[in-house]
Motif scaffolding. Structure first.
Motif, mmCIF file in Angstrom:
data_model
loop_
_atom_site.group_PDB
_atom_site.id
_atom_site.type_symbol
_atom_site.label_atom_id
_atom_site.label_comp_id
_atom_site.label_asym_id
_atom_site.label_seq_id
_atom_site.Cartn_x
_atom_site.Cartn_y
_atom_site.Cartn_z
ATOM 1 N N LEU A 25 0.829 -1.213 0.000
ATOM 2 C CA LEU A 25 0.000 0.000 0.000
ATOM 3 C C LEU A 25 0.858 1.255 0.000
ATOM 4 N N ASP A 26 1.954 1.203 0.756
ATOM 5 C CA ASP A 26 2.838 2.372 0.796
ATOM 6 C C ASP A 26 4.263 1.941 1.071
ATOM 7 N N GLY A 27 5.205 2.591 0.424
ATOM 8 C CA GLY A 27 6.613 2.258 0.589
ATOM 9 C C GLY A 27 7.165 1.617 -0.674
ATOM 10 N N TYR A 28 8.356 1.015 -0.542
ATOM 11 C CA TYR A 28 8.946 0.304 -1.664
ATOM 12 C C TYR A 28 9.559 -0.983 -1.177
ATOM 13 N N VAL A 29 9.360 -2.019 -1.952
ATOM 14 C CA VAL A 29 9.939 -3.312 -1.590
ATOM 15 C C VAL A 29 10.949 -3.713 -2.658
ATOM 16 N N ARG A 30 12.033 -4.282 -2.199
ATOM 17 C CA ARG A 30 13.120 -4.696 -3.073
ATOM 18 C C ARG A 30 13.143 -6.214 -3.097
ATOM 19 N N GLN A 44 24.960 -10.436 -4.004
ATOM 20 C CA GLN A 44 23.544 -10.113 -4.002
ATOM 21 C C GLN A 44 23.174 -9.393 -5.299
ATOM 22 N N VAL A 45 22.023 -9.725 -5.828
ATOM 23 C CA VAL A 45 21.529 -9.055 -7.031
ATOM 24 C C VAL A 45 20.099 -8.614 -6.783
ATOM 25 N N ILE A 46 19.827 -7.357 -7.082
ATOM 26 C CA ILE A 46 18.473 -6.854 -6.911
ATOM 27 C C ILE A 46 17.673 -7.152 -8.169
ATOM 28 N N ALA A 47 16.665 -7.998 -8.038
ATOM 29 C CA ALA A 47 15.901 -8.440 -9.204
ATOM 30 C C ALA A 47 14.952 -7.343 -9.668
ATOM 31 N N ALA A 85 12.539 -15.773 -4.316
ATOM 32 C CA ALA A 85 13.472 -14.677 -4.046
ATOM 33 C C ALA A 85 13.155 -14.089 -2.675
ATOM 34 N N THR A 86 14.042 -13.247 -2.206
ATOM 35 C CA THR A 86 13.870 -12.600 -0.905
ATOM 36 C C THR A 86 13.307 -11.200 -1.095
ATOM 37 N N SER A 87 12.415 -10.780 -0.198
ATOM 38 C CA SER A 87 11.858 -9.427 -0.265
ATOM 39 C C SER A 87 12.261 -8.622 0.954
ATOM 40 N N VAL A 88 12.764 -7.439 0.691
ATOM 41 C CA VAL A 88 13.223 -6.567 1.773
ATOM 42 C C VAL A 88 12.559 -5.206 1.616
ATOM 43 N N ALA A 89 12.141 -4.617 2.715
ATOM 44 C CA ALA A 89 11.550 -3.283 2.662
ATOM 45 C C ALA A 89 12.639 -2.255 2.376
ATOM 46 N N ASN A 148 15.332 -15.256 -14.307
ATOM 47 C CA ASN A 148 15.931 -14.754 -13.086
ATOM 48 C C ASN A 148 17.344 -15.286 -12.906
ATOM 49 N N ASN A 149 17.508 -16.561 -13.141
ATOM 50 C CA ASN A 149 18.838 -17.156 -13.008
ATOM 51 C C ASN A 149 19.792 -16.576 -14.035
ATOM 52 N N ARG A 150 19.259 -16.324 -15.194
ATOM 53 C CA ARG A 150 20.049 -15.729 -16.265
ATOM 54 C C ARG A 150 20.563 -14.355 -15.838
ATOM 55 N N ILE A 151 19.694 -13.574 -15.225
ATOM 56 C CA ILE A 151 20.085 -12.247 -14.747
ATOM 57 C C ILE A 151 21.183 -12.373 -13.696
ATOM 58 N N LEU A 152 20.985 -13.316 -12.792
ATOM 59 C CA LEU A 152 21.978 -13.551 -11.746
ATOM 60 C C LEU A 152 23.330 -13.880 -12.369
#
Lengths: 228, 228
Positions: free
Chosen positions: A55-60, A70-73, A95-99, B139-143
């Motif tokens: 609803l608000d903010g950004y998730v990575r 680490q790669v930000i998808a 994948a992992t989600s981080v605020a 996704n793996n390709r990007i990684l």
DNA sequence: CCCGCAGTTTGTCTTGGCGCAAAGAGGCGT
DNA sequence: ACGCCTCTTTGCGCCAAGACAAACTGCGGG
């Protein structure tokens, strides 16, 4: 039933084809939640128990290599669903989600996703349309990584961030959440050193202004020139 | 009604949850078609009129940069659908498809895709599962592109090709369709020169054998070592 | 059978950008 | 106000891999 207001969801493109009663039903099944900057919403490999609407903010959304890089998808802007991989046949989060900022979300148990998709025709086209958008983004990302130089990739990344999350300030357009050189390097497959050098050069030529964790693009047009 | 045999479709995982009558119905609406090696099935940007099921052969999905560089997004092995981006909200093809070998396909008008997906519950999970698989591949390709060196990427590409399309010969496992150094460079974001050097080195150390357009992996284990 | 072309190999040169190292510099907690 | 910690900047050396160039080689067609 909870005391959430339909006006939260009604303006979202995702729900544009649903009527008030349907939105109400979906909303009543949701549980709201908050995440502080840097908090992990879910991790790669975990059983996918919930899906989320930001609803608000950004998730990575990030992925880790076996070597620990680490790669930000992708970045999820507010108003979008995330953690919906179960709709594509996964039972664990891929994948992992981080605020990336203070985040306000709604969440639902994953099994409701299947139910919503089959019950609400209009929702399913929206959801799969969003998936299609992300597939296209990933495709473009691959194209970039395979053919462009670091400078162009960084310029493109900034332009994308500005477009997705930027808001006007008196100096230019500012990226909507705190972001480090390290973050940008993880988005572009580079190193924080190289990114820092590029940003310094662009600051010298008047394309951007930056302080720690904050970037303001003062001359998007110049940036576009670096991106091609 | 056409004279196609249900036995074409029955063994495919995609249709495993459908009964004979359903398969018959779907099959009767299909039109068969062939593509010679190198033929274009559809092009990026075209109106997406048809979707396809590849019965035999291999199809390569490629994208072009504005500068004219080509990148191979993925390979479709036989038994899989392709050109189904409309299921994800696109009305035009987001990439170009080229026959990487002699190909036999079935095709359906695109509007039937929506219909099939809503009518046949079992089909939709299969289709979206396949989409999920491709998303994960991308996704793996990007990684890979973001973190690995060219040598590792090429080794990974070969391993993937061998796994997807390889068949045993007396010398080792051969990639199932003609492929050039240039192709491999377009899969890995590199140049044909660098790929040629790598393959030469690997041939010298006894990992692979290759003639023009043909690659046989004689020692997959060694290749794995190059890939990490 | 030979020609020509598409694909491959190899050499040399150049360079983008990474690794390493070390020194600033803004923000935050106490 | 101070110091610490995180983020940033910058210099330098080096190497992977791209650019350019040229020769080699099967294969298919006339």
């Amino acid at each position: 039933m909870n005391n959430l207001d339909e006006s939260l969801l009604t303006p979202l493109a995702l729900f544009s084809k649903l009527d008030r009663a349907q939105i109400r039903t979906i909303l009543d099944l949701a549980t709201p939640c908050r995440f502080d900057l840097g908090a992990t919403v879910f991790e790669e490999g975990q059983e996918a128990e919930f899906f989320y609407l930001l609803l608000d903010g950004y998730v990575r959304v990030v992925r880790l290599t076996p070597e620990g890089d680490q790669v930000i998808a992708l970045h999820i802007p507010s108003g979008h669903l995330f953690g919906i991989a179960a709709a594509l046949g996964h039972t664990t989060y891929p994948a992992t989600s981080v605020a990336a900022a203070e985040c306000v979300c709604l969440s639902w148990p994953m099994k409701l996703l299947q139910e919503f998709l089959t019950t609400y025709e209009g929702l399913s086209t929206g959801v799969y349309g969003a998936v299609g958008q992300r597939v296209e983004d990933m495709n473009n990302r691959i194209l970039e990584l395979a053919t462009q130089q670091v400078e162009q990739r960084v310029a493109n990344a900034l332009l994308r961030l500005v477009q997705q999350t930027g808001h006007k300030t008196d100096e230019g357009i500012e990226i909507g959440f705190p972001i480090t050189r390290q973050d940008i390097s993880e988005m572009t497959g580079s190193t924080l050193h190289t990114v820092s050098r590029l940003l310094s050069a662009w600051e010298r030529e008047g394309t951007i202004k930056s302080t720690r964790k904050k970037i303001v693009v003062t001359d998007p047009h110049k940036l576009v020139r670096h991106s091609t």
